[in-house]
Design a protein around this motif. Structure first.
Motif, PDB file in Angstrom:
ATOM      1  N   ASN A  82       5.078  14.109   7.680  1.00  0.00           N
ATOM      2  CA  ASN A  82       4.731  13.508   8.968  1.00  0.00           C
ATOM      3  C   ASN A  82       4.632  11.993   8.870  1.00  0.00           C
ATOM      4  O   ASN A  82       4.887  11.275   9.844  1.00  0.00           O
ATOM      5  N   LEU A  83       4.281  11.482   7.681  1.00  0.00           N
ATOM      6  CA  LEU A  83       4.055  10.049   7.506  1.00  0.00           C
ATOM      7  C   LEU A  83       5.257   9.316   6.924  1.00  0.00           C
ATOM      8  O   LEU A  83       5.337   8.092   7.032  1.00  0.00           O
ATOM      9  N   THR A  84       6.162  10.048   6.285  1.00  0.00           N
ATOM     10  CA  THR A  84       7.311   9.403   5.651  1.00  0.00           C
ATOM     11  C   THR A  84       8.602   9.896   6.293  1.00  0.00           C
ATOM     12  O   THR A  84       8.590  10.496   7.371  1.00  0.00           O
ATOM     13  N   THR A  85       9.756   9.655   5.643  1.00  0.00           N
ATOM     14  CA  THR A  85      11.047  10.040   6.195  1.00  0.00           C
ATOM     15  C   THR A  85      11.611  11.261   5.452  1.00  0.00           C
ATOM     16  O   THR A  85      11.218  11.521   4.305  1.00  0.00           O
ATOM     17  N   PRO A  86      12.525  12.022   6.079  1.00  0.00           N
ATOM     18  CA  PRO A  86      13.073  13.220   5.432  1.00  0.00           C
ATOM     19  C   PRO A  86      13.722  12.940   4.079  1.00  0.00           C
ATOM     20  O   PRO A  86      13.532  13.692   3.126  1.00  0.00           O
ATOM     21  N   ILE A  87      14.492  11.845   3.972  1.00  0.00           N
ATOM     22  CA  ILE A  87      15.180  11.553   2.715  1.00  0.00           C
ATOM     23  C   ILE A  87      14.188  11.187   1.622  1.00  0.00           C
ATOM     24  O   ILE A  87      14.282  11.667   0.488  1.00  0.00           O
ATOM     25  N   SER A  88      13.213  10.341   1.942  1.00  0.00           N
ATOM     26  CA  SER A  88      12.197   9.966   0.945  1.00  0.00           C
ATOM     27  C   SER A  88      11.423  11.182   0.463  1.00  0.00           C
ATOM     28  O   SER A  88      11.160  11.343  -0.732  1.00  0.00           O
ATOM     29  N   ALA A  89      11.048  12.062   1.396  1.00  0.00           N
ATOM     30  CA  ALA A  89      10.290  13.262   1.033  1.00  0.00           C
ATOM     31  C   ALA A  89      11.113  14.179   0.130  1.00  0.00           C
ATOM     32  O   ALA A  89      10.604  14.721  -0.850  1.00  0.00           O
ATOM     33  N   ILE A 145       8.878   6.565 -13.097  1.00  0.00           N
ATOM     34  CA  ILE A 145       9.121   5.189 -12.640  1.00  0.00           C
ATOM     35  C   ILE A 145       9.809   5.208 -11.280  1.00  0.00           C
ATOM     36  O   ILE A 145       9.436   4.470 -10.354  1.00  0.00           O
ATOM     37  N   GLY A 146      10.822   6.064 -11.157  1.00  0.00           N
ATOM     38  CA  GLY A 146      11.504   6.196  -9.874  1.00  0.00           C
ATOM     39  C   GLY A 146      10.566   6.663  -8.784  1.00  0.00           C
ATOM     40  O   GLY A 146      10.625   6.190  -7.642  1.00  0.00           O
ATOM     41  N   THR A 147       9.667   7.589  -9.121  1.00  0.00           N
ATOM     42  CA  THR A 147       8.687   8.083  -8.160  1.00  0.00           C
ATOM     43  C   THR A 147       7.746   6.979  -7.707  1.00  0.00           C
ATOM     44  O   THR A 147       7.474   6.816  -6.503  1.00  0.00           O
ATOM     45  N   ILE A 148       7.247   6.208  -8.663  1.00  0.00           N
ATOM     46  CA  ILE A 148       6.319   5.110  -8.347  1.00  0.00           C
ATOM     47  C   ILE A 148       6.994   4.064  -7.470  1.00  0.00           C
ATOM     48  O   ILE A 148       6.401   3.545  -6.512  1.00  0.00           O
ATOM     49  N   VAL A 149       8.257   3.740  -7.785  1.00  0.00           N
ATOM     50  CA  VAL A 149       9.007   2.760  -6.982  1.00  0.00           C
ATOM     51  C   VAL A 149       9.121   3.242  -5.535  1.00  0.00           C
ATOM     52  O   VAL A 149       8.903   2.476  -4.588  1.00  0.00           O
ATOM     53  N   LEU A 150       9.451   4.519  -5.361  1.00  0.00           N
ATOM     54  CA  LEU A 150       9.613   5.053  -4.008  1.00  0.00           C
ATOM     55  C   LEU A 150       8.287   5.086  -3.260  1.00  0.00           C
ATOM     56  O   LEU A 150       8.230   4.805  -2.063  1.00  0.00           O
ATOM     57  N   ILE A 151       7.210   5.431  -3.964  1.00  0.00           N
ATOM     58  CA  ILE A 151       5.893   5.480  -3.319  1.00  0.00           C
ATOM     59  C   ILE A 151       5.440   4.088  -2.884  1.00  0.00           C
ATOM     60  O   ILE A 151       4.991   3.879  -1.758  1.00  0.00           O
ATOM     61  N   ILE A 152       5.582   3.105  -3.782  1.00  0.00           N
ATOM     62  CA  ILE A 152       5.054   1.768  -3.512  1.00  0.00           C
ATOM     63  C   ILE A 152       5.945   0.957  -2.579  1.00  0.00           C
ATOM     64  O   ILE A 152       5.485   0.354  -1.607  1.00  0.00           O
ATOM     65  N   TYR A 153       7.258   0.968  -2.867  1.00  0.00           N
ATOM     66  CA  TYR A 153       8.165   0.104  -2.111  1.00  0.00           C
ATOM     67  C   TYR A 153       8.892   0.828  -0.988  1.00  0.00           C
ATOM     68  O   TYR A 153       9.574   0.189  -0.188  1.00  0.00           O
ATOM     69  N   GLY A 154       8.715   2.155  -0.920  1.00  0.00           N
ATOM     70  CA  GLY A 154       9.363   2.904   0.152  1.00  0.00           C
ATOM     71  C   GLY A 154       8.803   2.561   1.510  1.00  0.00           C
ATOM     72  O   GLY A 154       9.431   2.820   2.532  1.00  0.00           O
ATOM     73  N   ASN A 155       7.616   1.936   1.544  1.00  0.00           N
ATOM     74  CA  ASN A 155       7.026   1.570   2.823  1.00  0.00           C
ATOM     75  C   ASN A 155       7.769   0.430   3.500  1.00  0.00           C
ATOM     76  O   ASN A 155       7.554   0.122   4.659  1.00  0.00           O
ATOM     77  N   LYS A 156       8.673  -0.205   2.755  1.00  0.00           N
ATOM     78  CA  LYS A 156       9.466  -1.289   3.341  1.00  0.00           C
ATOM     79  C   LYS A 156      10.807  -0.780   3.858  1.00  0.00           C
ATOM     80  O   LYS A 156      11.598  -1.529   4.396  1.00  0.00           O
ATOM     81  N   ALA A 157      11.051   0.529   3.625  1.00  0.00           N
ATOM     82  CA  ALA A 157      12.330   1.094   4.046  1.00  0.00           C
ATOM     83  C   ALA A 157      12.333   1.403   5.528  1.00  0.00           C
ATOM     84  O   ALA A 157      11.302   1.469   6.172  1.00  0.00           O
ATOM     85  N   ALA A 162       8.871   6.627  10.272  1.00  0.00           N
ATOM     86  CA  ALA A 162       7.714   6.905   9.428  1.00  0.00           C
ATOM     87  C   ALA A 162       6.598   5.938   9.777  1.00  0.00           C
ATOM     88  O   ALA A 162       6.836   4.768  10.039  1.00  0.00           O
ATOM     89  N   SER A 163       5.362   6.437   9.770  1.00  0.00           N
ATOM     90  CA  SER A 163       4.223   5.603  10.133  1.00  0.00           C
ATOM     91  C   SER A 163       3.479   5.055   8.923  1.00  0.00           C
ATOM     92  O   SER A 163       2.858   4.000   8.995  1.00  0.00           O
ATOM     93  N   ASN A 164       3.513   5.772   7.803  1.00  0.00           N
ATOM     94  CA  ASN A 164       2.828   5.324   6.587  1.00  0.00           C
ATOM     95  C   ASN A 164       3.560   5.912   5.385  1.00  0.00           C
ATOM     96  O   ASN A 164       3.145   6.911   4.810  1.00  0.00           O
ATOM     97  N   ARG A 165       4.664   5.273   5.004  1.00  0.00           N
ATOM     98  CA  ARG A 165       5.532   5.834   3.978  1.00  0.00           C
ATOM     99  C   ARG A 165       4.858   5.936   2.617  1.00  0.00           C
ATOM    100  O   ARG A 165       5.077   6.889   1.877  1.00  0.00           O
ATOM    101  N   MET A 166       4.041   4.961   2.258  1.00  0.00           N
ATOM    102  CA  MET A 166       3.411   4.975   0.944  1.00  0.00           C
ATOM    103  C   MET A 166       2.516   6.206   0.784  1.00  0.00           C
ATOM    104  O   MET A 166       2.628   6.953  -0.190  1.00  0.00           O
ATOM    105  N   LEU A 167       1.627   6.424   1.745  1.00  0.00           N
ATOM    106  CA  LEU A 167       0.748   7.589   1.697  1.00  0.00           C
ATOM    107  C   LEU A 167       1.552   8.872   1.825  1.00  0.00           C
ATOM    108  O   LEU A 167       1.292   9.860   1.117  1.00  0.00           O
ATOM    109  N   GLY A 168       2.547   8.858   2.714  1.00  0.00           N
ATOM    110  CA  GLY A 168       3.372  10.044   2.902  1.00  0.00           C
ATOM    111  C   GLY A 168       4.108  10.433   1.639  1.00  0.00           C
ATOM    112  O   GLY A 168       4.124  11.606   1.250  1.00  0.00           O
ATOM    113  N   ASN A 169       4.715   9.451   0.956  1.00  0.00           N
ATOM    114  CA  ASN A 169       5.433   9.725  -0.285  1.00  0.00           C
ATOM    115  C   ASN A 169       4.492  10.237  -1.372  1.00  0.00           C
ATOM    116  O   ASN A 169       4.840  11.120  -2.157  1.00  0.00           O
ATOM    117  N   PHE A 170       3.282   9.672  -1.431  1.00  0.00           N
ATOM    118  CA  PHE A 170       2.302  10.110  -2.424  1.00  0.00           C
ATOM    119  C   PHE A 170       1.884  11.554  -2.169  1.00  0.00           C
ATOM    120  O   PHE A 170       1.789  12.363  -3.107  1.00  0.00           O
TER     121      PHE A 170
END
Length: 298
Positions: free
Chosen positions: A90-97, A133-145, A149-157
Motif C-alpha cells: 500500500n505504501l510502495t510500488t508493485p515493482i519495488s515490492a 546491499i541491494g535490499t538496503i539500497v532499495l529501502i533507503i533510496y527507493g523513496n526517491k523513485a 507510492a506514499s511512503n516507499r521507504m517504510l513500504g519497502n521495509f
C-alpha cells in the motif's frame, strides 16, 4: 509426467499469480478496501473454502503437539507475512515490492543454517551480503523513485519483513505437510491465521462500502481470495512436498519479472535506475546463494 515436474509447474503457476497480485492489490487499496481489511477478507475466504473442502477429505487427525507448530507457522505464514505485505504494498510500488520479495531465498538459507546447523560456504556468504546491499539500497533510496507510492521507504521495509516471515514459514511448514493431507494442514493453518488477523482487520472491513464498489474491483477482490490465497498456497504446499524449501523459494525471483511486465502493461509503475540497480544486486546475491540448487535431486 513425474511428480517433481508437476511440483515445478505448480510452483511456477503460483509465482505467476503472485506476480500479477502486486498490481491487482494496489488497485484495491486503499480507496476501496484498506490493507488490513483486505487481509481479513482474504483469510476469511480461505477458511471458508478449505474447511468446506475438508469435509470431503479423510485423513488422520492432527496430533496435539503439532497444533503448536501450526500456530507458529500461521504466525509467520499468515499474520506477519500478510500484514506486512499488504501494508507495505500500500505504501510502495508493485515493482519495488516484487523486487524486495526476491530476498526470501537468502532468508531461507540464513534461517536453515541456524535451525539445521548447515554450514554456509563463502560464496553463499558473499551472496547474502550482495543481496542485502541491494535490499538496503532499495529501502533507503527507493523513496526517491517514481510511481504510485506514499511512503516507499517504510513500504519497502515492510515488504522485506514479509519476505523474511514467508521464508521462515517455508521452513516450518516443510515437516508438517509431510505428515498431513494438504487440505487438512491448510484449513488449520488459516484458522489460526484468522485468529491472528481478526483484531487488525475488523474495523477496516466494516468500513467497506460494497454497494458502490465497481464490478472490476469486486472481481479483483475475488481473484485475491480464490487465486492469490487458496490456489497459490495449495500449489506451494504441493511443491514443498516434492521439493526443498530453498528450491521453492528460488521461484520467488521470477515474481519481479511477472510483476514488472504486468505493471508496465497497465501503467501502474515505471522503471528507473534505482530499481534496476537494486534488482541486479539482489538477483546476483540470490544467484550466488542458490547456485547449486539445480544440481540437487529435488
Amino acid at each position: 509426467m513425474n511428480q517433481r515436474t508437476l511440483a515445478l509447474i505448480a510452483v511456477s503457476i503460483a509465482t505467476l499469480i503472485y506476480g500479477i497480485t502486486f498490481t491487482i492489490a494496489k488497485d484495491i487499496m486503499p480507496n476501496y478496501v484498506k490493507p488490513f481489511g483486505l487481509i481479513l477478507l482474504r483469510v476469511s475466504g480461505a477458511v471458508l473454502v478449505f474447511w468446506t473442502a475438508g469435509i470431503f477429505i479423510k485423513s488422520k487427525k492432527i496430533e496435539r503437539k503439532d497444533f503448536k507448530s501450526m500456530a507458529i507457522a500461521a504466525l509467520f505464514g499468515v499474520a506477519l507475512n500478510m500484514l506486512c505485505y499488504f501494508q507495505g504494498l500500500n505504501l510502495t510500488t508493485p515493482i519495488s515490492a516484487s523486487v524486495m520479495m526476491v530476498t526470501t531465498p537468502i532468508i531461507v538459507l540464513i534461517v536453515s543454517s541456524f535451525m539445521y546447523k548447515e554450514k554456509i560456504i563463502p560464496r553463499k556468504i558473499l551472496g547474502i551480503v550482495v543481496g542485502l546491499i541491494g535490499t538496503i539500497v532499495l529501502i533507503i533510496y527507493g523513496n526517491k523513485a517514481n510511481g504510485n507510492a506514499s511512503n516507499r521507504m517504510l513500504g519497502n521495509f515492510l515488504v522485506f519483513i514479509n519476505a523474511a516471515s514467508y521464508g521462515i514459514y517455508l521452513i516450518l511448514a516443510k515437516k508438517l505437510i509431510h505428515k498431513y493431507h494438504p487440505i487438512v494442514f491448510v484449513k488449520w493453518f488459516y484458522l489460526f491465521g484468522l485468529i491472528y488477523v481478526l483484531p487488525f482487520g475488523f474495523l477496516d472491513l466494516i468500513e467497506v462500502d460494497w454497494a458502490t464498489m465497481p464490478t472490476d474491483i469486486l472481481l479483483k477482490v475475488g481473484f485475491i481470495i480464490l487465486f492469490t490465497t487458496c490456489i497459490t498456497y495449495l500449489f506451494n504446499l504441493f511443491g514443498l512436498k516434492k521439493l526443498k524449501p530453498t528450491t521453492v523459494s528460488v521461484f520467488i525471483y521470477l515474481q519481479p519479472v511477472v510483476a514488472t511486465i504486468y505493471a508496465l502493461m497497465v501503467g501502474s509503475d515505471a522503471l528507473n535506475l534505482i530499481k534496476i540497480g537494486s534488482t541486479i544486486l539482489i538477483f546476483t546475491g540470490v544467484y550466488l546463494v542458490t547456485k547449486q540448487v539445480e544440481n540437487s535431486t529435488k
